[in-house]
Scaffold this motif. Structure first.
Motif, PDB file in Angstrom:
ATOM      1  N   VAL A  59     -10.101   5.028  -5.161  1.00  5.91           N
ATOM      2  CA  VAL A  59      -8.970   5.955  -5.192  1.00  5.91           C
ATOM      3  C   VAL A  59      -8.563   6.262  -6.627  1.00  5.91           C
ATOM      4  O   VAL A  59      -8.355   7.413  -6.994  1.00  5.91           O
ATOM      5  CB  VAL A  59      -7.775   5.400  -4.387  1.00  5.91           C
ATOM      6  CG1 VAL A  59      -6.541   6.269  -4.584  1.00  5.91           C
ATOM      7  CG2 VAL A  59      -8.125   5.324  -2.911  1.00  5.91           C
ATOM      8  N   PHE A  67      -8.468  10.650  -3.224  1.00  2.00           N
ATOM      9  CA  PHE A  67      -8.029  11.495  -2.113  1.00  2.00           C
ATOM     10  C   PHE A  67      -8.538  12.924  -2.311  1.00  2.00           C
ATOM     11  O   PHE A  67      -9.045  13.557  -1.386  1.00  2.00           O
ATOM     12  CB  PHE A  67      -6.501  11.480  -1.993  1.00  2.00           C
ATOM     13  CG  PHE A  67      -5.911  10.110  -1.823  1.00  2.00           C
ATOM     14  CD1 PHE A  67      -6.235   9.311  -0.743  1.00  2.00           C
ATOM     15  CD2 PHE A  67      -5.024   9.618  -2.769  1.00  2.00           C
ATOM     16  CE1 PHE A  67      -5.679   8.042  -0.580  1.00  2.00           C
ATOM     17  CE2 PHE A  67      -4.461   8.354  -2.630  1.00  2.00           C
ATOM     18  CZ  PHE A  67      -4.793   7.562  -1.531  1.00  2.00           C
ATOM     19  N   MET A  83     -13.676   4.525   1.640  1.00  2.00           N
ATOM     20  CA  MET A  83     -12.735   4.490   0.529  1.00  2.00           C
ATOM     21  C   MET A  83     -12.451   3.028   0.195  1.00  2.00           C
ATOM     22  O   MET A  83     -12.139   2.233   1.078  1.00  2.00           O
ATOM     23  CB  MET A  83     -11.456   5.239   0.917  1.00  2.00           C
ATOM     24  CG  MET A  83     -10.585   5.580  -0.249  1.00  2.00           C
ATOM     25  SD  MET A  83      -9.358   6.841   0.175  1.00  2.00           S
ATOM     26  CE  MET A  83     -10.270   8.314  -0.219  1.00  2.00           C
ATOM     27  N   THR A  85     -10.187   0.569  -2.310  1.00  2.00           N
ATOM     28  CA  THR A  85      -9.030   0.638  -3.184  1.00  2.00           C
ATOM     29  C   THR A  85      -8.239  -0.653  -3.181  1.00  2.00           C
ATOM     30  O   THR A  85      -8.273  -1.404  -2.208  1.00  2.00           O
ATOM     31  CB  THR A  85      -8.111   1.806  -2.770  1.00  2.00           C
ATOM     32  OG1 THR A  85      -6.996   1.860  -3.652  1.00  2.00           O
ATOM     33  CG2 THR A  85      -7.630   1.656  -1.342  1.00  2.00           C
ATOM     34  N   ASP A  92      -0.862   5.062   1.850  1.00  2.00           N
ATOM     35  CA  ASP A  92      -2.090   5.384   1.123  1.00  2.00           C
ATOM     36  C   ASP A  92      -3.290   5.381   2.070  1.00  2.00           C
ATOM     37  O   ASP A  92      -4.165   6.239   1.981  1.00  2.00           O
ATOM     38  CB  ASP A  92      -2.323   4.405  -0.023  1.00  2.00           C
ATOM     39  CG  ASP A  92      -1.389   4.639  -1.194  1.00  2.00           C
ATOM     40  OD1 ASP A  92      -1.066   5.816  -1.474  1.00  2.00           O
ATOM     41  OD2 ASP A  92      -0.985   3.648  -1.827  1.00  2.00           O
ATOM     42  N   GLU A  93      -3.316   4.396   2.972  1.00  2.00           N
ATOM     43  CA  GLU A  93      -4.408   4.336   3.947  1.00  2.00           C
ATOM     44  C   GLU A  93      -4.401   5.594   4.818  1.00  2.00           C
ATOM     45  O   GLU A  93      -5.436   6.226   5.029  1.00  2.00           O
ATOM     46  CB  GLU A  93      -4.288   3.092   4.809  1.00  2.00           C
ATOM     47  CG  GLU A  93      -5.424   2.941   5.799  1.00  2.00           C
ATOM     48  CD  GLU A  93      -5.409   1.626   6.542  1.00  2.00           C
ATOM     49  OE1 GLU A  93      -6.260   1.466   7.434  1.00  2.00           O
ATOM     50  OE2 GLU A  93      -4.565   0.754   6.242  1.00  2.00           O
ATOM     51  N   GLY A  96      -5.674   8.447   2.901  1.00  2.00           N
ATOM     52  CA  GLY A  96      -7.128   8.370   2.767  1.00  2.00           C
ATOM     53  C   GLY A  96      -7.843   8.951   3.969  1.00  2.00           C
ATOM     54  O   GLY A  96      -8.779   9.753   3.835  1.00  2.00           O
ATOM     55  N   ALA A 101     -11.653  10.266   4.578  1.00  2.00           N
ATOM     56  CA  ALA A 101     -12.345   8.971   4.622  1.00  2.00           C
ATOM     57  C   ALA A 101     -12.632   8.575   6.067  1.00  2.00           C
ATOM     58  O   ALA A 101     -11.822   8.819   6.962  1.00  2.00           O
ATOM     59  CB  ALA A 101     -11.509   7.896   3.942  1.00  2.00           C
ATOM     60  N   TYR A 104     -11.559   2.703   5.368  1.00  2.00           N
ATOM     61  CA  TYR A 104     -10.649   2.398   4.255  1.00  2.00           C
ATOM     62  C   TYR A 104     -10.693   0.894   4.073  1.00  2.00           C
ATOM     63  O   TYR A 104     -10.312   0.145   4.975  1.00  2.00           O
ATOM     64  CB  TYR A 104      -9.234   2.875   4.614  1.00  2.00           C
ATOM     65  CG  TYR A 104      -8.244   2.863   3.478  1.00  2.00           C
ATOM     66  CD1 TYR A 104      -8.026   4.000   2.716  1.00  2.00           C
ATOM     67  CD2 TYR A 104      -7.504   1.720   3.187  1.00  2.00           C
ATOM     68  CE1 TYR A 104      -7.096   4.013   1.682  1.00  2.00           C
ATOM     69  CE2 TYR A 104      -6.573   1.720   2.161  1.00  2.00           C
ATOM     70  CZ  TYR A 104      -6.369   2.872   1.419  1.00  2.00           C
ATOM     71  OH  TYR A 104      -5.451   2.868   0.400  1.00  2.00           O
TER      72      TYR A 104
END
Length: 127
Positions: A59, A67, A83, A85, A92-93, A96, A101, A104
């Motif tokens: 990320v 993203f 992804m 990170t 954020d997940e 993603g 994505a 994750y």
């Protein structure tokens, strides 16, 4: 992890040298032909050119964030995007997945965990 005689291709988009080297080692050991990019824009172009089976994507990149990279890749590819990170926030997940994505995975991760995510993701994409 390959299902035929030709190796699968992976693109690793990661700015941290140590993590990039680890991902290269893990994926090569799993039968992938691996290409790496230390920044987002270079990674997008590499994916466009190579049409890989799998992309691992950090990320926090130096030029554009992961993203944005995922969104750009999704404009032209259905490749499996994992992804990776250190961000642990659920928002954020969600972001993603919304960006494109397929998986994750939070750092630090175990190589076996990454291999499992890739294997399951590739199996899901092939059905």
């Amino acid at each position: 992890m390959t299902t035929d005689d030709s190796p699968h291709t992976a693109v690793v988009i990661e700015d941290d040298d140590d993590v990039r080297d680890l991902l290269h080692t893990v994926l090569t050991g799993s039968g992938f032909r691996v290409h790496t990019a230390p920044a987002g824009l270079a990674g997008v172009e590499m994916v466009r050119r190579l049409r890989p089976d799998v992309v691992t994507l950090d990320v926090g990149l130096p030029d554009i964030d992961g993203f944005e990279v995922a969104g750009r890749i999704r404009r032209f590819s259905t490749t499996l995007i994992v992804m990776l990170t250190a961000r642990v926030d659920a928002a954020d997940e969600k972001r993603g997945y919304e960006a494109g994505a397929d998986r994750y995975l939070r750092k630090p991760f175990r190589p076996a965990e990454l291999r499992r995510h890739i294997q399951e993701g590739l199996a899901a994409k092939s059905t």
